[in-house]
Design a protein around this motif. Sequence first.
Motif, PDB file in Angstrom:
ATOM      1  N   ALA A   1       0.858  -1.185   0.000  1.00  0.00           N
ATOM      2  CA  ALA A   1       0.000   0.000   0.000  1.00  0.00           C
ATOM      3  C   ALA A   1       0.897   1.239   0.000  1.00  0.00           C
ATOM      4  CB  ALA A   1      -0.911   0.008   1.227  1.00  0.00           C
ATOM      5  N   THR A   2       0.529   2.230  -0.785  1.00  0.00           N
ATOM      6  CA  THR A   2       1.338   3.444  -0.922  1.00  0.00           C
ATOM      7  C   THR A   2       0.461   4.665  -0.690  1.00  0.00           C
ATOM      8  OG1 THR A   2       2.728   2.363  -2.586  1.00  0.00           O
ATOM      9  CG2 THR A   2       2.863   4.762  -2.442  1.00  0.00           C
ATOM     10  N   LEU A   3       0.995   5.598   0.082  1.00  0.00           N
ATOM     11  CA  LEU A   3       0.314   6.866   0.332  1.00  0.00           C
ATOM     12  C   LEU A   3       0.985   7.951  -0.497  1.00  0.00           C
ATOM     13  CD1 LEU A   3      -1.632   8.714   1.930  1.00  0.00           C
ATOM     14  CD2 LEU A   3       0.143   8.875   3.683  1.00  0.00           C
ATOM     15  N   TRP A   4       0.171   8.719  -1.236  1.00  0.00           N
ATOM     16  CA  TRP A   4       0.653   9.783  -2.110  1.00  0.00           C
ATOM     17  C   TRP A   4       0.039  11.114  -1.705  1.00  0.00           C
ATOM     18  CZ3 TRP A   4       3.866   8.843  -6.406  1.00  0.00           C
ATOM     19  CH2 TRP A   4       4.024   7.506  -6.778  1.00  0.00           C
ATOM     20  N   LYS A   5       0.800  12.163  -1.915  1.00  0.00           N
ATOM     21  CA  LYS A   5       0.213  13.497  -1.985  1.00  0.00           C
ATOM     22  C   LYS A   5      -0.125  13.723  -3.455  1.00  0.00           C
ATOM     23  CE  LYS A   5       1.194  18.396  -1.869  1.00  0.00           C
ATOM     24  NZ  LYS A   5       2.247  19.430  -1.790  1.00  0.00           N
TER      25      LYS A   5
ATOM     26  N   ALA B   1      -8.735  21.775  -7.969  1.00  0.00           N
ATOM     27  CA  ALA B   1      -7.462  22.464  -7.721  1.00  0.00           C
ATOM     28  C   ALA B   1      -7.125  22.494  -6.234  1.00  0.00           C
ATOM     29  CB  ALA B   1      -7.502  23.877  -8.296  1.00  0.00           C
ATOM     30  N   ARG B   2      -7.069  21.327  -5.627  1.00  0.00           N
ATOM     31  CA  ARG B   2      -6.746  21.239  -4.209  1.00  0.00           C
ATOM     32  C   ARG B   2      -5.883  20.001  -3.971  1.00  0.00           C
ATOM     33  NH1 ARG B   2     -12.547  19.218  -1.615  1.00  0.00           N
ATOM     34  NH2 ARG B   2     -12.753  17.338  -2.877  1.00  0.00           N
ATOM     35  N   PRO B   3      -5.066  20.011  -2.927  1.00  0.00           N
ATOM     36  CA  PRO B   3      -4.288  18.820  -2.602  1.00  0.00           C
ATOM     37  C   PRO B   3      -5.170  17.763  -1.961  1.00  0.00           C
ATOM     38  CG  PRO B   3      -3.871  20.550  -1.001  1.00  0.00           C
ATOM     39  CD  PRO B   3      -4.756  21.158  -2.047  1.00  0.00           C
ATOM     40  N   VAL B   4      -4.888  16.512  -2.239  1.00  0.00           N
ATOM     41  CA  VAL B   4      -5.609  15.389  -1.651  1.00  0.00           C
ATOM     42  C   VAL B   4      -4.589  14.311  -1.297  1.00  0.00           C
ATOM     43  CG1 VAL B   4      -7.824  15.782  -2.799  1.00  0.00           C
ATOM     44  CG2 VAL B   4      -6.061  14.398  -3.925  1.00  0.00           C
ATOM     45  N   ALA B   5      -5.012  13.362  -0.485  1.00  0.00           N
ATOM     46  CA  ALA B   5      -4.205  12.187  -0.164  1.00  0.00           C
ATOM     47  C   ALA B   5      -4.787  10.996  -0.919  1.00  0.00           C
ATOM     48  CB  ALA B   5      -4.223  11.918   1.339  1.00  0.00           C
ATOM     49  N   VAL B   6      -3.926  10.212  -1.515  1.00  0.00           N
ATOM     50  CA  VAL B   6      -4.374   9.059  -2.300  1.00  0.00           C
ATOM     51  C   VAL B   6      -3.605   7.816  -1.844  1.00  0.00           C
ATOM     52  CG1 VAL B   6      -4.528   8.019  -4.586  1.00  0.00           C
ATOM     53  CG2 VAL B   6      -4.965  10.469  -4.301  1.00  0.00           C
ATOM     54  N   HIS B   7      -4.347   6.750  -1.547  1.00  0.00           N
ATOM     55  CA  HIS B   7      -3.744   5.441  -1.323  1.00  0.00           C
ATOM     56  C   HIS B   7      -3.887   4.617  -2.602  1.00  0.00           C
ATOM     57  CE1 HIS B   7      -4.771   6.619   2.839  1.00  0.00           C
ATOM     58  NE2 HIS B   7      -3.767   5.840   3.198  1.00  0.00           N
ATOM     59  N   THR B   8      -2.791   4.023  -3.043  1.00  0.00           N
ATOM     60  CA  THR B   8      -2.849   3.052  -4.134  1.00  0.00           C
ATOM     61  C   THR B   8      -2.355   1.717  -3.602  1.00  0.00           C
ATOM     62  OG1 THR B   8      -0.615   3.607  -4.897  1.00  0.00           O
ATOM     63  CG2 THR B   8      -2.466   4.833  -5.881  1.00  0.00           C
ATOM     64  N   PHE B   9      -2.692   0.634  -4.317  1.00  0.00           N
ATOM     65  CA  PHE B   9      -2.438  -0.709  -3.805  1.00  0.00           C
ATOM     66  C   PHE B   9      -1.881  -1.613  -4.895  1.00  0.00           C
ATOM     67  CE2 PHE B   9      -6.111   1.275  -1.824  1.00  0.00           C
ATOM     68  CZ  PHE B   9      -5.754   1.270  -0.484  1.00  0.00           C
ATOM     69  N   ASP B  10      -0.988  -2.506  -4.494  1.00  0.00           N
ATOM     70  CA  ASP B  10      -0.547  -3.555  -5.406  1.00  0.00           C
ATOM     71  C   ASP B  10      -1.726  -4.462  -5.733  1.00  0.00           C
ATOM     72  OD1 ASP B  10       2.007  -2.631  -5.447  1.00  0.00           O
ATOM     73  OD2 ASP B  10       2.778  -4.059  -3.961  1.00  0.00           O
TER      74      ASP B  10
ATOM     75  N   TYR C   1      -7.910   2.549  -5.572  1.00  0.00           N
ATOM     76  CA  TYR C   1      -7.343   3.653  -4.800  1.00  0.00           C
ATOM     77  C   TYR C   1      -8.405   4.207  -3.857  1.00  0.00           C
ATOM     78  CZ  TYR C   1      -9.787   6.294  -8.465  1.00  0.00           C
ATOM     79  OH  TYR C   1     -10.739   6.766  -9.337  1.00  0.00           O
ATOM     80  N   VAL C   2      -7.930   4.968  -2.881  1.00  0.00           N
ATOM     81  CA  VAL C   2      -8.785   5.689  -1.933  1.00  0.00           C
ATOM     82  C   VAL C   2      -8.293   7.134  -1.899  1.00  0.00           C
ATOM     83  CG1 VAL C   2      -9.479   5.958   0.478  1.00  0.00           C
ATOM     84  CG2 VAL C   2      -9.305   3.665  -0.518  1.00  0.00           C
ATOM     85  N   VAL C   3      -9.205   8.075  -2.039  1.00  0.00           N
ATOM     86  CA  VAL C   3      -8.868   9.495  -2.030  1.00  0.00           C
ATOM     87  C   VAL C   3      -9.503  10.149  -0.806  1.00  0.00           C
ATOM     88  CG1 VAL C   3      -8.948  11.671  -3.304  1.00  0.00           C
ATOM     89  CG2 VAL C   3      -8.836   9.492  -4.551  1.00  0.00           C
ATOM     90  N   SER C   4      -8.712  10.879  -0.059  1.00  0.00           N
ATOM     91  CA  SER C   4      -9.226  11.584   1.122  1.00  0.00           C
ATOM     92  C   SER C   4      -8.532  12.926   1.260  1.00  0.00           C
ATOM     93  CB  SER C   4      -9.032  10.735   2.383  1.00  0.00           C
ATOM     94  OG  SER C   4      -7.703  10.303   2.495  1.00  0.00           O
ATOM     95  N   GLU C   5      -8.965  13.705   2.222  1.00  0.00           N
ATOM     96  CA  GLU C   5      -8.425  15.062   2.338  1.00  0.00           C
ATOM     97  C   GLU C   5      -6.996  15.049   2.863  1.00  0.00           C
ATOM     98  OE1 GLU C   5      -9.955  17.731   5.420  1.00  0.00           O
ATOM     99  OE2 GLU C   5     -11.070  16.031   6.253  1.00  0.00           O
TER     100      GLU C   5
ATOM    101  N   TYR D   1      -1.178  12.390   6.587  1.00  0.00           N
ATOM    102  CA  TYR D   1      -1.230  13.431   5.583  1.00  0.00           C
ATOM    103  C   TYR D   1      -2.049  14.595   6.125  1.00  0.00           C
ATOM    104  CZ  TYR D   1      -5.299  10.456   5.086  1.00  0.00           C
ATOM    105  OH  TYR D   1      -6.367   9.673   5.358  1.00  0.00           O
ATOM    106  N   GLN D   2      -1.744  15.802   5.672  1.00  0.00           N
ATOM    107  CA  GLN D   2      -2.365  16.993   6.237  1.00  0.00           C
ATOM    108  C   GLN D   2      -2.667  18.000   5.141  1.00  0.00           C
ATOM    109  OE1 GLN D   2       0.808  18.073   8.839  1.00  0.00           O
ATOM    110  NE2 GLN D   2       0.148  16.675  10.421  1.00  0.00           N
TER     111      GLN D   2
END
Length: 511
Positions: free
Chosen positions: A28-32, A39-48, A86-90, A301-302
Amino acid sequence: MSSAAVEPGTKLADRFRLEDRVHESGGATLWKAIDEVLARPVAVHTFDPDFPRLNEVVTAARAASRLTDPRLTQVFDATEDDGRSYVVSEWVSGETFGDMVASGSLEAERAAALVAEAAEALAHSHEADIAHLCLTPDHLVWTSGNTVKLLGVGIDAALAEVTSDDPARTDAEGLGRLLYAGLTGHWPGEEQEGGLPAAPVDDGHYCTPRQVTAGVPGYLDTITCRALLPESRKGLTPLTTPAEFAEALSSVPRPTPMPMPLPSTALPPVTASRSEAPPSTTQASSGPGAPVTRPPYQQSYQQSYQQPRPAGGGTVNKVAMTLVVLLVMVAVGLVAWTLGRSIGASGPPAAAPTTTPTPTTATATREVKVQNADGFDPQGDSDERDELTLGAIDGKPSTDWHSESYDSADFGNLKKGVGLLLDLGESVPVKQVTVDFGAGSGGTAELRVGPSADLASLETVHRFTDLGGRKTFSADSPHKGRYVCVWFTRMPTFQGKYRGTIMDVKILATK
């Protein structure tokens, strides 16, 4: 799409552009990322593709997306398919609770206010049958927008494959750990968390907050113990749900936003930051004092918040300001003219009558240094934990003297009392005595002063009741003596038994 094949610049759903890899562990990987639509930053989890708990994580994310409490991390999207899961959150930015306590304990009510906000948010999630189970100081954030955010509800437990037979009790204990950390700067768990030192242990149990940090309010000490250390508060009802924890802290003043500066001519660009802590993967336990479980990586993530500046209105504002200035100048002129006429008509001012202040007297006092201390047990073996007596007079909040532990408050009817005997080195007029009885509750103690180290010669000058925290006795007339004794006649409760504790003693005498 595997995590290994995902690179910065990859776009998901033709919308979410991955920018920075925050952490990767266990498939599992956490991305900014940037939401290009809004036009805003989000946190995204992607998965193998072979990530074993993908269905559980996506299901938990979808459930969390229905939560409406603004103090919980908002989930925007959760997709599961063969190549684009994937999962997208603030994205939350600010200062984590772990950052706040890294250099020591917080102001007690500030710590309680932040944890109270987290407790109320968790109570809301539990109403929807969604638990956290992984609470650590880095999950609680004071955001750059001056609000509280609790990260990882539901999702982190699914990522780490954490379960509990009693989720409400597990989260109540997690809140107790957070409050303990805020009050003491120590972490009450088998593993250190976020670099915090481990909580000290006494007789096989974690010391209570008041034993670790001087000045912790008694009610906050009790709330922490009811959630985390119920064995230290015999007779009090444990806090077993976040709702009960939130109710216990309901009277605490809530954190207030810091004053915001006026916007400058040019707004700075929106920025985001993050705060991470090294991961650990211990198994959760719902028992008191069990270590908290963290996910394979810390979901910390913030997101930054910026207030928009109103557009236009510059010319109108300048005109309005000019009118205000002119009106103020006219008003000042009228006031000055009126005062001048009044002074000229009234002649020179009369001298104000003088008064002689009534003299007051205060009794000068000095602190008396204790020359020696003894565990006082004249009706028993004459030795009551003598090896600990220095802990009551060394001025250190982390040390104490305490008696033996007894099975009943009346010493099993074997004796009338035990105490701590303090030798002042010479006979002095004792004016005030302050005793910190630590975290116990109940019990009674007498304050005795006399010329010799003999119980019969020590006069009882005061009786303390409900022994817990700091208590002070001030005498109208000083009591002269070389010896001061804190004599326990009924023991307070302590961790299921009965034990007297003295964290510190301060004695003042008249000069």
